[in-house]
Write a protein that holds these residues in place. Structure first.
Motif, mmCIF file in Angstrom:
data_model
loop_
_atom_site.group_PDB
_atom_site.id
_atom_site.type_symbol
_atom_site.label_atom_id
_atom_site.label_comp_id
_atom_site.label_asym_id
_atom_site.label_seq_id
_atom_site.Cartn_x
_atom_site.Cartn_y
_atom_site.Cartn_z
ATOM 1 N N ARG A 49 44.096 18.790 -3.055
ATOM 2 C CA ARG A 49 45.613 18.846 -3.214
ATOM 3 C C ARG A 49 46.102 17.525 -3.254
ATOM 4 N NH1 ARG A 49 45.289 23.637 -4.168
ATOM 5 N NH2 ARG A 49 47.691 23.244 -4.451
ATOM 6 N N THR A 104 42.724 21.733 1.089
ATOM 7 C CA THR A 104 43.235 23.189 1.633
ATOM 8 C C THR A 104 42.024 23.327 2.753
ATOM 9 O OG1 THR A 104 43.519 23.780 -0.668
ATOM 10 C CG2 THR A 104 43.257 25.614 0.975
ATOM 11 N N VAL A 105 42.541 24.150 3.695
ATOM 12 C CA VAL A 105 41.651 24.694 4.931
ATOM 13 C C VAL A 105 41.992 26.169 5.093
ATOM 14 C CG1 VAL A 105 41.461 22.565 5.921
ATOM 15 C CG2 VAL A 105 43.191 23.882 6.753
ATOM 16 N N CYS A 106 41.378 26.871 5.511
ATOM 17 C CA CYS A 106 41.346 28.434 5.803
ATOM 18 C C CYS A 106 41.235 28.688 7.381
ATOM 19 C CB CYS A 106 40.300 29.147 5.026
ATOM 20 S SG CYS A 106 40.507 28.913 3.226
ATOM 21 N N LYS A 107 41.677 29.815 7.749
ATOM 22 C CA LYS A 107 41.547 30.368 8.995
ATOM 23 C C LYS A 107 40.090 30.425 9.383
ATOM 24 C CE LYS A 107 43.761 33.864 11.807
ATOM 25 N NZ LYS A 107 43.067 35.217 11.797
ATOM 26 N N ALA A 137 49.259 22.871 9.894
ATOM 27 C CA ALA A 137 48.734 24.519 9.877
ATOM 28 C C ALA A 137 49.837 25.611 9.378
ATOM 29 C CB ALA A 137 49.101 24.732 11.633
ATOM 30 N N ILE A 138 50.919 24.940 8.964
ATOM 31 C CA ILE A 138 51.795 25.853 8.051
ATOM 32 C C ILE A 138 51.541 25.785 6.651
ATOM 33 C CG2 ILE A 138 54.261 25.939 7.392
ATOM 34 C CD1 ILE A 138 53.985 26.675 10.284
ATOM 35 N N ALA A 139 50.918 24.520 6.210
ATOM 36 C CA ALA A 139 50.810 24.320 4.912
ATOM 37 C C ALA A 139 49.266 24.921 4.495
ATOM 38 C CB ALA A 139 51.124 23.077 4.539
ATOM 39 N N GLY A 140 48.588 24.717 5.745
ATOM 40 C CA GLY A 140 47.136 25.064 5.441
ATOM 41 C C GLY A 140 46.419 24.089 4.910
ATOM 42 N N THR A 141 46.933 22.773 5.127
ATOM 43 C CA THR A 141 46.001 21.704 4.560
ATOM 44 C C THR A 141 45.456 20.674 5.889
ATOM 45 O OG1 THR A 141 47.951 20.447 4.527
ATOM 46 C CG2 THR A 141 47.145 21.692 2.373
#
Lengths: 357, 521
Positions: free
Chosen positions: B179, B221-224, B116-120
């Protein structure tokens, strides 16, 4: 031409013209003016058993200087892409684009005096614009010469699904697998609204958390940086309503992290510091920041949150990161396949400056 | 069903010892894995040839190490390996044309980690797209990758074929999201590479369609998850005006999740009876959906009888109907429909949509309200699951997704239409737009007198269409890949650079066992 010229230097003269060949202590330096001339040089090198390289790396090889291959070949203002020869410097390219209201956008300030070919041959982990990504990501096509003298040009399209992205076998190979002769780069139209904003935070970690939160919320400023003193600064552009919304988002996030607006703060301006000092780069995962990396002006950048890295502009330029062993073995095997006679010399990044002049 | 080759008997024995109960040589499995969703194969199925090239065996590994062991064993015996996700490819990329072993990755379906921090997210290759997205949503994220095949395609398949989702304009194609990548090469050696390295080895593997190795997991990569989705319809008088509007939008640095401009014919068929209903009402069918429902023996069409007759005529006289459509439709109805959608953070999304509205009006667009946008959003996956009925009815339908820079986009549109019009009923929409160019998604349909005639017509259409594409200088595929169907056009697509692909093949697959016969290698 000095008396200790290699016996085959006459052939180089024939290929590129006398004014573009110099010899010293048994070494030859050539300045081809076109891919066809470079192709002749490579062919001659093959026939006489010489190697071809760029800059100091060339050693006893024929040293290729791209200074004459410095033209803009095609500017497509409809698609916002420019094709330019490898020897053009970013400063020169930016000047040419500026006359048409265009900017490069994603080029780190330390690279401004360097050449397009050099940066693509040996890209480093570098500053990136949250919106535009790293410079390599703005490259959409290349023209290159393979060690056997074959000229290649990758097909230009906004995106493709026709196999591997073959450009990436040559880009980053430091000239060992192919010499880039030209590249096509995405450019930006200068927007009518450009805004900067800055917010001072009580601590550096709060400022970094705010920067990350802006990216997580979907903010994509042209530039975003955080100073060691905890000042978060950003540049935005585009339609007025949207630029204002990006600044409003940053303000809201900064407030939530204890930040206060800084009036008249200098903008971060990735694009407008042409002669900034070189930078060192370190990756930072999430919010963890090693204090040793903190310098005077830290830039939190990244195409996305996962790609964020910290730039410490007070430190010396970083060396090329070594390829991991597994990748190095693959590269060595590919080198052997494409260049069985080891004709092209590996081109270390430290020669970039040399190539630029 | 052809008997197993001697080399395969030995290999199958070795695999069974390695993975007991997860190796099959039974005829039903061999038939099931003998095809994907390449329409030419479906023509064959309707003609009574369901499995012209069955694999010798199918294996279901559960780990990267097992994949490595399978490939090592196959390389030793020189047996072809075909990686397999969910079989939704439309280019014949997973057809085992030289027999061998199909490696089905669907048992490797773990979400290894969401950072969740790195968004991956780090994910195994065999997970179905919809399951991945659902699980990410549950944790507050989205991958932002929504191909129309999302319910029948895998994460690994997306990576292998450089897939694009319907929201690629905002989130990027799958290659933009990578990534880190783990893959097994054709020697069985395991590699983990970071995207963005120099050279970027991850970009060698992405899109290689199993010819260089098997991708077993990737970090992306994931997004909110978006707080707000704003989708609207706009009308433009002509294709050219619509394209110009999209270009302006993107070059103003706005980032719609989705832009889809339907050409006059596609817009004409796209509009249901609820065309001007801005408040929602009945779901609007897409052009292709209506076409498919017309052809299906039990289908229910919402279009008028006269439209049905026009489409029926199109199957037998495509050139005439295409010409009539391009001549009269621009004057006969409301021009071209454009769907534009924004999503994300509430404040940013509302501001972007407002800014976009200004740009679109300035470019000559007429706001049709949220109705068309919402209807498209709700029914955007409906089409892909109705194709088989068309083939049952003796016709065929396929899509050709090509791309080029903005300066050549209309030339590409006209060139492909001109080349295909004499052979098939053709329409198009423009989607997957970027600041530097756009993709065109052509849909064509025709009918043959029996399977052999249909196959010949099908081949003629593709040859004519892709020849036009390469003449213009565009790319032959934006996101469906190459597989078998576009392989003959690879030399023209890449020119001398094909030598670089061959070199990668020689290095990563020296025994030539990885998905042989594909991609023009």
């Amino acid at each position: 031409m000095s008396g200790d010229a290699p016996f085959w230097s006459d052939r180089l003269v024939h290929a590129v013209g006398a004014a573009n060949v110099s010899t010293h202590a048994g070494r030859a330096r050539v300045r081809p003016g076109a891919p066809a001339e470079l192709c002749d040089v490579v062919r001659i090198a093959g026939e006489v058993g010489a190697r071809v390289g760029v800059g100091a790396a060339a050693g006893d090889a024929i040293d290729v200087d791209f200074a004459r291959m410095c033209n803009v070949l095609h500017l497509d203002e409809t698609s916002l892409v420019v094709t330019a020869q490898a020897g053009i410097t970013f400063d020169a390219l930016e000047r040419a684009l500026g006359e048409r209201g265009l900017v490069l956008g994603a080029v780190p300030s330390w690279a401004r005096g360097r050449t397009l070919g050099a940066l693509l041959a040996a890209p480093r982990p570098s500053e990136a614009s949250p919106r535009l990504g790293r410079f390599v990501q703005t490259c959409v096509g290349i023209q290159a010469l393979l060690p056997d003298g074959t000229e290649i040009a990758t097909r230009l399209a906004p995106r493709k699904a026709t196999g591997p992205d073959l450009m990436h076998a040559i880009v980053g190979s430091r000239g060992a697998l192919g010499l880039i002769t030209a590249a096509t780069i995405r450019v930006q139209r200068r927007q009518d609204v450009q805004q900067s904003a800055a917010f001072a935070h009580p601590t550096l970690p709060q400022a970094l958390s705010a920067a990350r939160a802006i990216l997580v919320r979907g903010g994509r400023p042209v530039d975003l940086s955080v100073s060691a003193a905890g000042v978060l600064a950003l540049d935005v552009d585009g339609p007025e309503a949207f630029a204002a919304a990006e600044v409003a988002l940053a303000a809201e996030v900064a407030r939530a992290h204890g930040g206060e607006p800084v009036p008249h703060a200098p903008p971060p301006r990735l694009m407008s510091r042409p002669h900034e000092r070189g930078v060192a780069l370190e990756r930072v995962d999430g919010e963890v920041l090693a204090p040793a990396l903190v310098g005077d002006a830290i830039r939190v950048v990244g195409w996305h949150v996962a790609g964020a890295c910290v730039v410490d502009s007070a430190r010396a330029p970083a060396a090329d990161p070594p390829a991991p062993p597994a990748t190095a073995a693959l590269l060595a095997a590919l080198k052997k396949r494409l260049d069985p006679q080891d004709r092209f010399v590996d081109w270390p990044a430290r020669d970039h400056d040399r190539v630029a002049h | 069903m052809p008997p197993l080759a001697a080399r395969t008997h030995e290999l199958v024995g070795e695999l069974e010892r390695m993975m007991p109960g997860r190796v099959s040589t039974t005829p039903p499995d061999r038939v099931a894995y003998a095809r994907d969703l390449w329409p030419r194969g479906l023509i064959g199925v309707s003609g009574g040839s369901p499995a012209p090239h069955p694999p010798d065996a199918v294996v279901w590994p559960t780990s990267t190490e097992e994949v490595s062991a399978i490939v090592r064993a196959a390389a030793r015996s020189g047996t072809p390996i075909v990686p397999f996700g969910a079989g939704s490819g439309v280019c014949g990329g997973t057809l085992p044309i030289r027999g061998g072993v199909v490696v089905d990755l669907k048992r490797m379906r773990s979400i290894v980690e969401v950072d969740a921090i790195a968004g991956t997210a780090t994910v195994e290759a065999g997970i179905l797209g919809e399951h991945l997205e659902h699980e990410l949503n549950r944790r507050g994220f989205t991958l932002g990758h929504f191909p129309s095949s999302i319910m029948c395609s895998t994460f690994g398949g997306w990576l292998a074929a450089r897939s694009a989702g319907q929201f690629s304009t905002k989130y990027g194609k799958i290659e933009d999201m990578v990534r880190r990548l783990t893959f097994v090469d054709g020697r069985g050696e395991l590699h983990t590479v970071d995207a963005g390295a120099a050279p970027d080895v991850a970009q060698w593997l992405v899109g290689s369609e199993g010819t260089l190795g098997i991708i077993t997991r990737a970090t992306v990569t994931v997004c909110k998850k978006p707080e707000l989705q704003l989708y609207r319809g706009w009308a433009f008088p002509r294709v050219a005006a619509g394209c110009e509007a999209i270009r302006r939008l993107l070059q103003r640095n706005l980032r719609p999740a989705c832009v889809r401009l339907y050409d006059e014919l596609d817009s004409f068929l796209h509009r249901g009876e609820k065309d001007h209903d801005r408040g929602g009402g009945e779901p609007e069918s897409s052009a292709l959906e209506q076409y498919l429902s017309l052809l299906a023996p039990t289908g229910k069409s919402v279009i008028g009888e006269w439209k049905k007759r026009a489409i029926a005529l199109a199957l037998t006289r495509p050139e005439l109907v295409n010409k009539l459509a391009s001549t009269f439709l621009p004057y006969a109805q409301n021009g071209c429909l454009l769907i534009v959608g924004f999503e994300g953070d509430r404040g940013l999304t509302e501001a972007e949509a407002r800014a976009a509205a200004v740009e679109l009006e300035r470019a000559g667009g007429r706001d049709l309200g949220e109705g068309p946008g919402q209807r498209w959003l709700q029914h955007r996956y409906a089409v892909s699951f109705r194709m088989s009925k068309v083939f049952d009815a003796g016709a065929f339908v396929d899509t050709m997704e090509v791309a080029t820079t903005w300066d050549k986009l209309l030339e590409l549109y006209r060139a492909v239409r001109a080349a295909v019009s004499p052979l098939a009923f053709i329409m198009a929409h423009f989607s997957h737009a970027y600041a530097d160019g756009c993709s065109i998604y052509f849909t064509f349909a025709a009918r043959g007198n029996g399977a052999a005639d249909a196959e010949k017509k099908y081949d003629d259409i593709w040859r004519a269409g892709l020849a036009a594409v390469t003449r213009v200088g565009a790319t032959i595929s934006h996101h469906h890949g190459v597989g078998l169907s576009k392989a003959p056009f690879m030399p023209e697509e890449h020119g001398a650079a094909m030598e670089v692909y061959r070199a990668l093949k020689d290095v990563l697959d020296p025994h030539g066992v990885m998905n042989p016969g594909k991609m023009g290698l």
